[in-house]
Design an enzyme around this catalytic site. Structure first.
Site, PDB file in Angstrom:
ATOM      1  N   TYR A  33      39.963  40.213  45.242  1.00  0.00           N
ATOM      2  CA  TYR A  33      40.612  39.039  44.641  1.00  0.00           C
ATOM      3  C   TYR A  33      41.480  39.444  43.439  1.00  0.00           C
ATOM      4  CZ  TYR A  33      37.694  35.432  46.969  1.00  0.00           C
ATOM      5  OH  TYR A  33      37.099  34.583  47.852  1.00  0.00           O
ATOM      6  N   GLY A  34      41.011  40.453  42.731  1.00  0.00           N
ATOM      7  CA  GLY A  34      41.555  40.761  41.398  1.00  0.00           C
ATOM      8  C   GLY A  34      43.013  41.143  41.355  1.00  0.00           C
TER       9      GLY A  34
ATOM     10  N   CYS B  39      33.100  42.819  35.718  1.00  0.00           N
ATOM     11  CA  CYS B  39      33.321  42.530  37.136  1.00  0.00           C
ATOM     12  C   CYS B  39      32.013  42.883  37.822  1.00  0.00           C
ATOM     13  CB  CYS B  39      34.457  43.407  37.671  1.00  0.00           C
ATOM     14  SG  CYS B  39      34.609  43.405  39.469  1.00  0.00           S
ATOM     15  N   THR B  40      31.555  42.021  38.721  1.00  0.00           N
ATOM     16  CA  THR B  40      30.222  42.249  39.293  1.00  0.00           C
ATOM     17  C   THR B  40      30.182  43.454  40.243  1.00  0.00           C
ATOM     18  OG1 THR B  40      30.688  40.544  40.959  1.00  0.00           O
ATOM     19  CG2 THR B  40      29.426  39.873  39.012  1.00  0.00           C
ATOM     20  N   HIS B  41      31.347  43.996  40.588  1.00  0.00           N
ATOM     21  CA  HIS B  41      31.342  45.231  41.378  1.00  0.00           C
ATOM     22  C   HIS B  41      31.039  46.457  40.500  1.00  0.00           C
ATOM     23  CE1 HIS B  41      33.360  42.870  44.519  1.00  0.00           C
ATOM     24  NE2 HIS B  41      33.209  43.890  45.347  1.00  0.00           N
TER      25      HIS B  41
ATOM     26  N   CYS C 230      31.116  36.217  40.490  1.00  0.00           N
ATOM     27  CA  CYS C 230      32.404  36.911  40.459  1.00  0.00           C
ATOM     28  C   CYS C 230      33.162  36.430  39.223  1.00  0.00           C
ATOM     29  CB  CYS C 230      33.176  36.557  41.732  1.00  0.00           C
ATOM     30  SG  CYS C 230      34.848  37.216  41.796  1.00  0.00           S
ATOM     31  N   ASN C 231      33.489  37.362  38.344  1.00  0.00           N
ATOM     32  CA  ASN C 231      34.216  36.993  37.122  1.00  0.00           C
ATOM     33  C   ASN C 231      35.606  36.459  37.453  1.00  0.00           C
ATOM     34  OD1 ASN C 231      32.705  38.333  34.534  1.00  0.00           O
ATOM     35  ND2 ASN C 231      32.288  39.472  36.387  1.00  0.00           N
ATOM     36  N   THR C 232      36.236  37.070  38.454  1.00  0.00           N
ATOM     37  CA  THR C 232      37.607  36.687  38.801  1.00  0.00           C
ATOM     38  C   THR C 232      37.639  35.261  39.342  1.00  0.00           C
ATOM     39  OG1 THR C 232      37.929  39.005  39.398  1.00  0.00           O
ATOM     40  CG2 THR C 232      39.662  37.468  40.045  1.00  0.00           C
TER      41      THR C 232
ATOM     42  N   ASP D 279      30.570  35.853  46.151  1.00  0.00           N
ATOM     43  CA  ASP D 279      31.497  36.832  45.557  1.00  0.00           C
ATOM     44  C   ASP D 279      32.548  37.163  46.610  1.00  0.00           C
ATOM     45  OD1 ASP D 279      32.602  38.712  43.750  1.00  0.00           O
ATOM     46  OD2 ASP D 279      31.430  40.334  44.612  1.00  0.00           O
ATOM     47  N   SER D 280      33.618  37.822  46.176  1.00  0.00           N
ATOM     48  CA  SER D 280      34.628  38.265  47.137  1.00  0.00           C
ATOM     49  C   SER D 280      34.059  39.332  48.064  1.00  0.00           C
ATOM     50  CB  SER D 280      35.832  38.836  46.379  1.00  0.00           C
ATOM     51  OG  SER D 280      35.399  39.892  45.539  1.00  0.00           O
TER      52      SER D 280
END
Ligand code: DGL
Length: 189
Positions: free
Chosen positions: A39-40, A182-184, A70-72, A7-8
């Protein structure tokens, strides 16, 4: 060999946590691109460059499969990654489908929270065109939430003002489901 998670930042740990519960015998490697998070709010080209570099680094460590947690990053780079590497590469996408099923049964709408980039990308647009037959899905970019999360800001006073401002134009009585795309975001569930 280990299963890589990427992930970012710290968002993908929410997913890794679930994977550890489901596959307790596996070994995992977690890689966060903390130098380049978030990233987004970047351009597509920048994100792809960072993802490709990170994945090259991860694959030097010998992993048998890679989860792009990470979806982005998934929306920008999953196709290129899959055509470059021959290990299984698993990506993420906002869980709009189960949300639509649930909300439709309540005669309500769906709100999708994600990064700007995820919501702008073709992958998301195609998904929604395919599954949102009654046009009940509304997107809401919440990019600041990624930064709050990376700063370990879980102060509800500040966050409730943030959410109230972002949700101002929405009549929440109309909504049955919110997608944390978003995984955050699950940290703020
Ligand atoms: N955790 C990432 C996602 O699922 C993105 C966060 C970022 O903007 O870097 O989209």
């Amino acid at each position: 060999m280990r299963i890589g998670f990427f992930d970012s930042g710290i968002g993908g740990i929410s997913l890794l946590n679930e994977a550890i519960k489901h596959f307790p015998k596996e070994d995992f490697l977690y890689y966060a691109d903390t130098r380049n998070v978030p990233y987004g709010t970047r351009t597509k080209e920048e994100v792809n460059k960072h993802v490709q570099t990170a994945v090259e680094d991860i694959l030097k460590q010998e992993v048998k499969a890679l989860v792009i947690a990470c979806n982005t990053a998934t929306s920008i780079s999953i196709n290129e990654l899959r055509s470059t590497y021959d290990i299984p590469i698993i990506g993420m996408e906002p869980a709009a489908k189960p949300a639509i099923e649930l909300s439709s049964s309540m005669d309500k709408r769906v709100l999708v929270f994600a990064t700007d980039l995820t919501l702008k990308e073709l992958k998301y647009k195609k998904l929604i065109t395919r599954i949102d037959k009654d046009s009940i899905v509304d997107p809401l970019p919440l990019p600041e939430l990624v930064e709050f999360c990376e700063d370990l800001n879980f102060n509800w006073d500040k966050l409730s003002t943030y959410f109230r401002t972002k949700l101002e134009g929405f009549d929440l009585n109309q909504y049955g489901t919110v997608v944390l795309g978003c995984t955050h975001f699950p940290y703020y569930k």
